[in-house]
Design an enzyme around this catalytic site. Sequence first.
Site, PDB file in Angstrom:
ATOM      1  N   GLY A 105      58.564  53.009   0.498  1.00 41.93           N
ATOM      2  CA  GLY A 105      59.792  52.745  -0.234  1.00 41.93           C
ATOM      3  C   GLY A 105      60.917  52.258   0.661  1.00 41.93           C
ATOM      4  O   GLY A 105      62.084  52.274   0.267  1.00 41.93           O
ATOM      5  N   SER A 109      57.231  45.577   2.604  1.00 40.75           N
ATOM      6  CA  SER A 109      56.615  44.320   2.155  1.00 40.75           C
ATOM      7  C   SER A 109      57.663  43.208   2.069  1.00 40.75           C
ATOM      8  O   SER A 109      57.381  42.053   2.404  1.00 40.75           O
ATOM      9  CB  SER A 109      55.903  44.503   0.812  1.00 40.75           C
ATOM     10  OG  SER A 109      56.816  44.827  -0.203  1.00 40.75           O
ATOM     11  N   ASP A 149      64.710  44.285  -2.930  1.00 43.00           N
ATOM     12  CA  ASP A 149      64.197  44.453  -1.567  1.00 43.00           C
ATOM     13  C   ASP A 149      64.312  43.156  -0.767  1.00 43.00           C
ATOM     14  O   ASP A 149      64.698  43.163   0.405  1.00 43.00           O
ATOM     15  CB  ASP A 149      62.723  44.881  -1.600  1.00 43.00           C
ATOM     16  CG  ASP A 149      62.555  46.323  -2.011  1.00 43.00           C
ATOM     17  OD1 ASP A 149      63.477  46.872  -2.627  1.00 43.00           O
ATOM     18  OD2 ASP A 149      61.494  46.903  -1.720  1.00 43.00           O
TER      19      ASP A 149
END
Length: 311
Positions: A105, A109, A149
């Site tokens: 988390g 990625s 993200d």
Amino acid sequence: MTASLTLSPRATACGKVIVAGEHSVVYGYPALAAAIPSSLELTATRGPADEPVHLRIDAWDIDVALEPDTDHPVARAALEVFGYCDGPLRGWSIDGTTSLPSRAGLGSSAALTVALARLCLGQDAPLGAVVEASLAGERVFHGEPSGIDSEVAARGGLLRYVRGAEVEVIPLRHALSLVVVPSGKPRSTADQVAKVRTRHDRFPMVVRPVLDALGALVERSITAIEHNDLDHLGELFNIAHPLLASLDVSSWILDEMCDAARAAGARGAKLTGAGGGGCILCLPQDDPAPLFAALQARGHAPVRIDLEPSS
Ligand code: PMV
């Protein structure tokens, strides 16, 4: 985009921690995320001209060739990024070093896909292009990610993010210290997002107010940060955690870790990111030593994130 047969020698990207608004952000509410600076560095060197690009990141046990028919998710995601950027498919070797744990988390990625995009487009390439290229790879890992993200991995700093809207940089007038504590339990963001969707679709009238509250929490958290009101911010963390648990994304490990952090004096503690496993986020007292000592005594490895005031 024009095809490029070359890569930059080096690219970096940030990790991230979601301070407020995970899951509700998927439904169009705002989220607040902070970058973990320079978390991943990729270096590219020439390899055999007729062999596929090779990607190796020892810290994440990644050692893959970007073969067009690969079913390895990391290689497929990298190929999506390179495809978006018209990057080279042969003749390069890419090595990564990182302090971020993967699948926890903390945006590993997105850090990877942003750094891959920067190898193709240049470290200082326009942020919009880097984020779009990163999202092409993120979809392989996460289905339909909100995009937060990738934005944080590319931009750094403290950001208010709403899906499909312009990202807002939140200037920091005061330094802010956060403590991230990995649970050591991996989880899948896509599975966690799907669990919330199931609960939402089964009980929309019940779940909507929870999402409303999580969205409101983001705005109150920003105000608390702007006023350096850390006790209020900690209290908001403590409200967020059970709200997220009501969406079925906590676990007994995360609940217990939050309780332990609060008992050790944290101003507040909550799960961060998709939940299920991954990490918790704590707001320490001015002296974080007792919190660190208590968490380490329980076998955890807390990580301090220091956000510097904006210049
Ligand atoms: O992958 P994580 O743990 O950082 O979670 C991403 C945050 C979610 O809101 C749960 C999903 C999303 O796409 O924003």
